[in-house]
Design a protein around this motif. Structure first.
Motif, short mmCIF file in Angstrom:
data_model
loop_
_atom_site.label_atom_id
_atom_site.label_comp_id
_atom_site.label_asym_id
_atom_site.label_seq_id
_atom_site.Cartn_x
_atom_site.Cartn_y
_atom_site.Cartn_z
N MET A 37 18.24 53.87 -16.20
CA MET A 37 18.97 53.63 -16.68
C MET A 37 19.36 52.10 -16.14
O MET A 37 19.28 52.10 -14.86
N PHE A 38 19.72 51.74 -17.38
CA PHE A 38 19.64 50.06 -16.70
C PHE A 38 18.65 49.47 -15.74
O PHE A 38 19.13 49.27 -14.75
N ALA A 39 17.25 49.12 -16.64
CA ALA A 39 16.51 48.89 -16.29
C ALA A 39 16.52 47.32 -15.59
O ALA A 39 17.57 46.34 -16.74
N ILE A 40 16.16 46.84 -14.43
CA ILE A 40 16.83 45.76 -13.85
C ILE A 40 15.23 44.77 -13.46
O ILE A 40 14.58 45.38 -12.64
N PRO A 41 15.36 43.37 -14.00
CA PRO A 41 13.53 43.12 -13.93
C PRO A 41 13.60 42.52 -12.56
O PRO A 41 14.10 42.12 -11.62
N ALA A 42 12.35 42.94 -12.03
CA ALA A 42 12.25 42.46 -10.66
C ALA A 42 12.31 41.78 -10.30
O ALA A 42 13.19 40.99 -8.97
N GLU A 43 12.26 40.40 -11.05
CA GLU A 43 12.86 38.64 -10.90
C GLU A 43 14.92 38.94 -10.57
O GLU A 43 15.01 37.81 -9.85
N LEU A 44 14.97 39.09 -11.19
CA LEU A 44 16.50 39.68 -11.31
C LEU A 44 16.68 40.11 -10.02
O LEU A 44 18.14 40.10 -9.56
N GLN A 45 15.97 41.30 -9.44
CA GLN A 45 16.31 41.86 -8.85
C GLN A 45 16.38 41.27 -6.93
O GLN A 45 16.90 41.23 -6.67
N ALA A 46 15.50 40.29 -7.08
CA ALA A 46 15.29 39.48 -5.99
C ALA A 46 16.32 38.38 -5.86
O ALA A 46 16.98 37.78 -5.17
N HIS A 47 16.92 38.36 -7.15
CA HIS A 47 17.89 37.09 -7.24
C HIS A 47 19.32 37.40 -7.12
O HIS A 47 19.94 36.93 -5.83
N ILE A 48 19.86 39.13 -6.46
CA ILE A 48 21.22 39.85 -6.38
C ILE A 48 20.64 39.55 -5.35
O ILE A 48 22.14 39.87 -4.62
N ARG A 49 19.54 40.51 -4.53
CA ARG A 49 19.43 41.44 -2.89
C ARG A 49 19.50 39.91 -2.38
O ARG A 49 20.38 39.68 -0.92
N THR A 50 19.17 38.26 -3.14
CA THR A 50 19.06 36.89 -2.37
C THR A 50 20.41 36.95 -2.35
O THR A 50 21.44 36.86 -1.44
N ARG A 51 21.46 36.30 -3.33
CA ARG A 51 22.54 36.16 -3.35
C ARG A 51 24.15 37.21 -2.20
O ARG A 51 24.60 37.43 -1.60
N LEU A 52 23.44 39.14 -2.47
CA LEU A 52 23.88 39.81 -2.00
C LEU A 52 23.63 39.58 0.14
O LEU A 52 24.31 39.35 0.36
N THR A 53 23.15 39.39 0.09
CA THR A 53 22.39 39.03 2.03
C THR A 53 23.08 37.79 2.20
O THR A 53 23.53 38.05 3.15
N GLU A 54 23.19 36.53 1.37
CA GLU A 54 23.46 35.23 1.50
C GLU A 54 25.06 35.26 1.50
O GLU A 54 25.56 34.82 2.96
N ASP A 55 26.34 36.17 0.84
CA ASP A 55 27.39 36.64 0.89
C ASP A 55 27.88 38.30 0.79
O ASP A 55 28.18 38.46 0.09
N PRO A 56 27.44 38.45 2.32
CA PRO A 56 27.64 40.66 2.09
C PRO A 56 28.75 41.12 1.43
O PRO A 56 28.95 41.53 1.25
N GLY A 57 30.05 39.96 0.93
CA GLY A 57 31.09 40.85 1.40
C GLY A 57 31.25 39.88 -0.67
O GLY A 57 33.13 40.16 -0.41
N ALA A 58 30.50 39.51 -0.58
CA ALA A 58 31.07 38.61 -2.17
C ALA A 58 31.67 40.35 -2.98
O ALA A 58 30.79 41.33 -3.08
N VAL A 59 32.55 39.33 -4.83
CA VAL A 59 32.98 40.28 -5.32
C VAL A 59 31.55 40.80 -5.91
O VAL A 59 30.78 39.88 -6.93
N ILE A 60 31.64 42.17 -6.65
CA ILE A 60 30.22 42.56 -7.64
C ILE A 60 30.59 42.03 -8.96
O ILE A 60 29.40 41.33 -8.91
N ASP A 61 31.85 41.68 -9.42
CA ASP A 61 31.64 41.51 -10.85
C ASP A 61 31.62 39.72 -10.90
O ASP A 61 30.62 39.17 -11.57
N HIS A 62 32.55 38.52 -9.68
CA HIS A 62 32.13 37.97 -9.27
C HIS A 62 29.92 37.39 -9.42
O HIS A 62 29.68 36.69 -9.93
N VAL A 63 29.42 38.33 -8.42
CA VAL A 63 28.04 38.05 -8.49
C VAL A 63 27.43 38.26 -9.60
O VAL A 63 26.60 37.85 -10.02
N ALA A 64 27.29 39.26 -9.84
CA ALA A 64 27.21 39.86 -12.04
C ALA A 64 27.46 38.62 -12.71
O ALA A 64 26.70 38.30 -13.96
N ARG A 65 28.81 37.90 -12.83
CA ARG A 65 28.62 36.92 -14.05
C ARG A 65 27.73 35.16 -13.02
O ARG A 65 27.48 34.67 -14.23
#
Length: 171
Positions: free
Chosen positions: A1-29
């Motif tokens: 379900m919803f396969a996520i390339p490893a490079e994208l996973q790394a970008h998402i995790r970095t963003r969430l680490t840098e901004d742990p209270g970020a709005v999920i929809d904004h990170v996705a956009r």
């Protein structure tokens, strides 16, 4: 379900680490992906995912928890309705809620994933149940209520955790 390339996973995790209270929809956009992909990259203590086929089970449980906030978030509007989730029923291809201020007709068969999310939003602790369609878009979210001191309602947190654990461990 919803396969996520490893490079994208790394970008998402970095963003969430840098901004742990970020709005999920904004990170996705910002990263050109779906909200479901971002949710799937949260650590397990922040998000537990169950199959969307459990839509009715989750909605019926929420109908017993008292006042909460339902949110529909699009690019153009964040619509919030605070109230009790009415007991719904399936008919004519929809899961129908007949209530006020929360009512509507949901294409429940489009729900592919449900996430039980426990994380900070900006600086506040939150608990939400988020429903995702087959394309990874968020259909809607249900946020637990707060007491007079703006703390999460402990009774709802207990219901949320029990439902999350029961459904996540059943699959």
């Amino acid at each position: 379900m919803f396969a996520i390339p490893a490079e994208l996973q790394a970008h998402i995790r970095t963003r969430l680490t840098e901004d742990p209270g970020a709005v999920i929809d904004h990170v996705a956009r910002d990263l050109g992906t779906t909200p479901a992909a971002v949710i799937r990259c949260l650590p397990p203590e922040e998000a537990r995912v169950v199959d969307g086929a459990l839509f009715e089970d989750v909605m019926l449980a929420c109908a017993e928890w008292g006042e909460m906030t339902m949110i529909v978030h699009t690019d153009d509007v964040i619509l919030e309705a605070k109230g009790c989730i009415p007991r719904g029923k399936k008919a004519h291809g929809h899961y129908n809620l007949h209530g006020a201020p929360i009512g509507g007709h949901f294409k429940y068969e489009n729900c592919a994933m449900i996430a039980f999310v426990s994380r900070k939003l900006f600086t506040s602790d939150t608990r939400s149940i988020q429903f995702f369609n087959k394309d990874g878009g968020c259909m809607f979210k249900i946020y637990l209520g707060r007491d007079e001191q703006r703390n999460l309602r402990s009774d709802q947190v207990a219901h949320f955790e029990a439902l999350r654990d029961r459904l996540a461990n059943a699959g």
